[in-house]
Structures are given as structure tokens and as C-alpha cells.
Design an enzyme around this catalytic site. Sequence first.
Site, PDB file in Angstrom:
ATOM      1  N   GLY A 157      24.936  32.539 -16.408  1.00 35.24           N
ATOM      2  CA  GLY A 157      26.102  33.325 -16.808  1.00 35.24           C
ATOM      3  C   GLY A 157      26.706  33.988 -15.580  1.00 35.24           C
ATOM      4  O   GLY A 157      26.060  34.084 -14.531  1.00 35.24           O
ATOM      5  N   GLY A 170      29.499  37.255 -14.299  1.00 37.77           N
ATOM      6  CA  GLY A 170      30.325  38.403 -14.650  1.00 37.77           C
ATOM      7  C   GLY A 170      31.186  38.743 -13.455  1.00 37.77           C
ATOM      8  O   GLY A 170      31.288  37.967 -12.496  1.00 37.77           O
ATOM      9  N   PHE A 216      30.644  41.193 -11.375  1.00 35.80           N
ATOM     10  CA  PHE A 216      29.860  41.620 -10.211  1.00 35.80           C
ATOM     11  C   PHE A 216      28.749  40.651  -9.842  1.00 35.80           C
ATOM     12  O   PHE A 216      28.341  40.598  -8.690  1.00 35.80           O
ATOM     13  CB  PHE A 216      29.235  43.003 -10.479  1.00 35.80           C
ATOM     14  CG  PHE A 216      30.260  44.076 -10.555  1.00 35.80           C
ATOM     15  CD1 PHE A 216      30.746  44.685  -9.416  1.00 35.80           C
ATOM     16  CD2 PHE A 216      30.765  44.472 -11.778  1.00 35.80           C
ATOM     17  CE1 PHE A 216      31.713  45.663  -9.490  1.00 35.80           C
ATOM     18  CE2 PHE A 216      31.736  45.453 -11.869  1.00 35.80           C
ATOM     19  CZ  PHE A 216      32.218  46.054 -10.732  1.00 35.80           C
ATOM     20  N   GLY A 217      28.254  39.937 -10.807  1.00 33.54           N
ATOM     21  CA  GLY A 217      27.081  39.134 -10.498  1.00 33.54           C
ATOM     22  C   GLY A 217      27.086  37.757 -11.113  1.00 33.54           C
ATOM     23  O   GLY A 217      27.909  37.420 -11.957  1.00 33.54           O
ATOM     24  N   ILE A 227      24.170  35.160 -12.836  1.00 35.39           N
ATOM     25  CA  ILE A 227      22.800  35.161 -13.356  1.00 35.39           C
ATOM     26  C   ILE A 227      22.259  33.736 -13.270  1.00 35.39           C
ATOM     27  O   ILE A 227      22.875  32.807 -13.797  1.00 35.39           O
ATOM     28  CB  ILE A 227      22.754  35.633 -14.830  1.00 35.39           C
ATOM     29  CG1 ILE A 227      23.592  36.892 -15.041  1.00 35.39           C
ATOM     30  CG2 ILE A 227      21.321  35.830 -15.297  1.00 35.39           C
ATOM     31  CD1 ILE A 227      23.122  38.126 -14.375  1.00 35.39           C
ATOM     32  N   LYS A 274      19.561  38.156 -11.228  1.00 29.23           N
ATOM     33  CA  LYS A 274      20.953  38.623 -11.106  1.00 29.23           C
ATOM     34  C   LYS A 274      21.268  38.833  -9.633  1.00 29.23           C
ATOM     35  O   LYS A 274      20.607  39.616  -8.946  1.00 29.23           O
ATOM     36  CB  LYS A 274      21.170  39.923 -11.881  1.00 29.23           C
ATOM     37  CG  LYS A 274      22.625  40.413 -11.798  1.00 29.23           C
ATOM     38  CD  LYS A 274      22.926  41.441 -12.845  1.00 29.23           C
ATOM     39  CE  LYS A 274      24.365  41.918 -12.784  1.00 29.23           C
ATOM     40  NZ  LYS A 274      24.725  42.801 -13.885  1.00 29.23           N
ATOM     41  N   ASP A 313      29.716  50.825 -20.297  1.00 26.42           N
ATOM     42  CA  ASP A 313      30.452  49.557 -20.249  1.00 26.42           C
ATOM     43  C   ASP A 313      30.048  48.661 -21.415  1.00 26.42           C
ATOM     44  O   ASP A 313      29.780  47.478 -21.239  1.00 26.42           O
ATOM     45  CB  ASP A 313      30.201  48.859 -18.903  1.00 26.42           C
ATOM     46  CG  ASP A 313      31.170  47.704 -18.670  1.00 26.42           C
ATOM     47  OD1 ASP A 313      32.243  47.688 -19.318  1.00 26.42           O
ATOM     48  OD2 ASP A 313      30.854  46.808 -17.862  1.00 26.42           O
TER      49      ASP A 313
END
Length: 364
Positions: free
Chosen positions: A17, A19, A21-22, A24, A39, A127
Amino acid sequence: MDLSLIPERFSVKKILGQGNFGVIYKAIDKEANQPVAIKLIRNRNGIHELKNEVKILTRLQGGDGIPTLIWSEKNTNHYVMELLGSCVNDKFISQNHIMCESNFIIIAEQLLQRLEFIHSKSVIHRDLKPHQLVLGGPKHKKIYLIDYGLSKLFESRNGKHIPFSERRPFAGTFNYASLNAHLGFQQSRRDDLESYCYILAYFLTGDLPWRISQATQNEAAIKKMKLSIKPHELYGNEVSLSKIFTYVRSLEFEQKPDYAYIQGLLGEYKKNIKNPLYRISWNLKRNNSVKNKTQTNHSCRKRHKSVVALIGDDLEANDMSATQVTNKYPEFKKRQKPMKRKFISEAPTADSLKINTDISCCVF
Ligand SMILES: Nc1ncnc2c1ncn2[C@@H]1O[C@H](COP(=O)(O)OP(=O)(O)OP(=O)(O)O)[C@@H](O)[C@H]1O
């Protein structure tokens, strides 16, 4: 992505996955001989968030539905945690934004428990959004709450609450942020619960009032709508859910939410579910989910009532899959168009935020 700092112990397999910022990754922990998730931050800008996330996760270890931290080290660009399953939002999208009422209430109850737990550890998430709910545990039937990069302690060790303040930089995701977060107020437990309410509305109706129109996909418009939103616009005739929203909106900055009261209101909603299941199941036919949805008199559903009713009949009579249903009813397909998730490698710009308001945003 710079994978060079990942210790030899972990053998990286594939991306699970991504996002803002990161990224995975799935990896194998060669020492423990088990799969794990790593992560890794996209660039150095995310280092503060990663450090914060590890600090918060360490504090929350042992909690039900909290990912187990397996490995972390100072000054590195990644950490290793328990491998979880699918993201609830991905499941929801793959089922054409339809969730059966059993799943809905299980998710609502479990997410409330996660919030009560993290708040008991003096942590606010800041968040919350559907992407942060991931399935895990035995047979992937439990909801895990992930991504503590923007989380914060709201009280000190001796229980002193952080002070109220204004003109705070925005932290969160526009679609699910509380009104107070938009207004620049310091966030507290009540703001997590307001985001919780928006998540419930999204899972209940398949959308949020400010998501439906492309014209409103910017922060100013979302804030304006949240300033005047009425509970029935989120939950239609679901009185118990509307009461949760009204209660949450009435909470004071330092007030401890009455989780039992919210649980009681969820219990009222649950009473009206026919044949509720006790574990999450994504089998549309078994849960008779579309039909259940037509039985609830909700404003967002009403507009599509006739086509949804037809689909409900087809599901029952012809044992159709969700894909077969959407192929047969293009109108339904159009309505249920999955939201696009845009991944960006840099901090979001005003323009990118207009395109996709599910991006986390924070200035530390
Ligand atoms: N432990 C895990 N096991 C399996 N998949 C995971 C795990 N943690 C995260 N994921 C997947 O990766 C996705 C992104 O994870 P996460 O939200 O932590 O990234 P992020 O960069 O912080 O996201 P955001 O843009 O919300 O800040 C999740 O939605 C989920 O699908």
C-alpha cells in the site's frame, strides 16, 4: 525508494500500500520466519512523522486492533510492524460503496473501542479516515487502526490536558476532519469523534455531502458545508446516528467523551438490523446487503431507490455477483464510481488537494 537501510534480517517482497508519506512493503522476517510489513517514508520530509508514529505506536502496544511494532531504530527511514490484511476502504470501494448493516455496525463498534483505547493512553489520532482501517487478526475479521504519523498526546503524564489554542496549522484530511480542525483550533478527543461520525456517514451512504459534487472539492467549500451541516444530511432518518453526531458536536475541548453513551446509541441502531452477523463478512449475497440498504429510508439512498431495489431483487433471485450487478445496471455503476486515490511524492499543493481531498495534511 531507498531500501538500503532495511536490515538484512528482512527480505522485502512487494508493495502492499502507499500513502502520502510512506510506502508499505510486505517482507519476510528471516529470524522469526514470518511475514511482516515495513513502512518506509518516501523522503526526508516524512522523518518527523515517522519518529512520531513509532513513539505513539510504542505507547499503544498491546491494545486490541493496534498493529504490533516488530522493529524500529532511531534515525532510520522505516519501521517494521505486524502484517495486516486488506484496507476496509478498498473492500468498500470494490463492493461499489455498499456495506451491509452488519459490517457497518461491527466496524462502528470496533472503531469506537479503538478510539476509547487510544484516548485512554492520552493519544488523539488526528487523521481518522476510512483508509486507516485495516483488517487483521484471526481470519482478518478484526478492525485495526493504523497510521499514527499525525497523532499527538493530549494530556501530560499527570493528566493535565493540553491548553486550547487557535490558529493551529491544519492536521488531518479535509473530507474527514472536524470543523474545529478546519477552523484552526487545537484538536482534542472530540475531534477524533467528529471524524468518526463522518466515517460512519461515508460507510452508511457511500459518500459524504461534500464529496458528491466535484465543485466542492476544496477546503473552503468543505469547511462551509460542515459549518451548516445538519445530522439528517449525514444520516437521513437514522436517529441514533444523528444523536451521536449532535452529542459529539456538543463536546467541550477538554471533555472526556461518554463512549458508553455512544455505544448505547449504536446499540439502538443495531436493534433494527435483521439477522445481524457477529463477524465481518464481505459476502454480499449472504448479508442481503443491498436489500437492507433499500429498507433504510435515507435521503442519499432515496434518489437511487428504484435501481437499488431492482438490484436487491436480482441479488436474491439470480445470485448475481456485485460485478454482474453493476454491469447490468450502468446507472448504478456510474453512481458508485470508485473514488480515485492519488499518491503524491511531495507535500500536497493547493491544486492537488482540490483533486483529492483524502490526502493527509500537516505542518509540524
Ligand atoms: N501493517 C500493514 N499491513 C498491511 N497493509 C498495511 C499495513 N499498514 C498499512 N498498510 C496499507 O498501506 C496503506 C498506507 O498506509 P499508511 O496509511 O500507514 O501510509 P501513509 O503514507 O501514512 O498514508 P497517509 O497518506 O494517510 O498519510 C494503508 O491504507 C494500508 O492499505
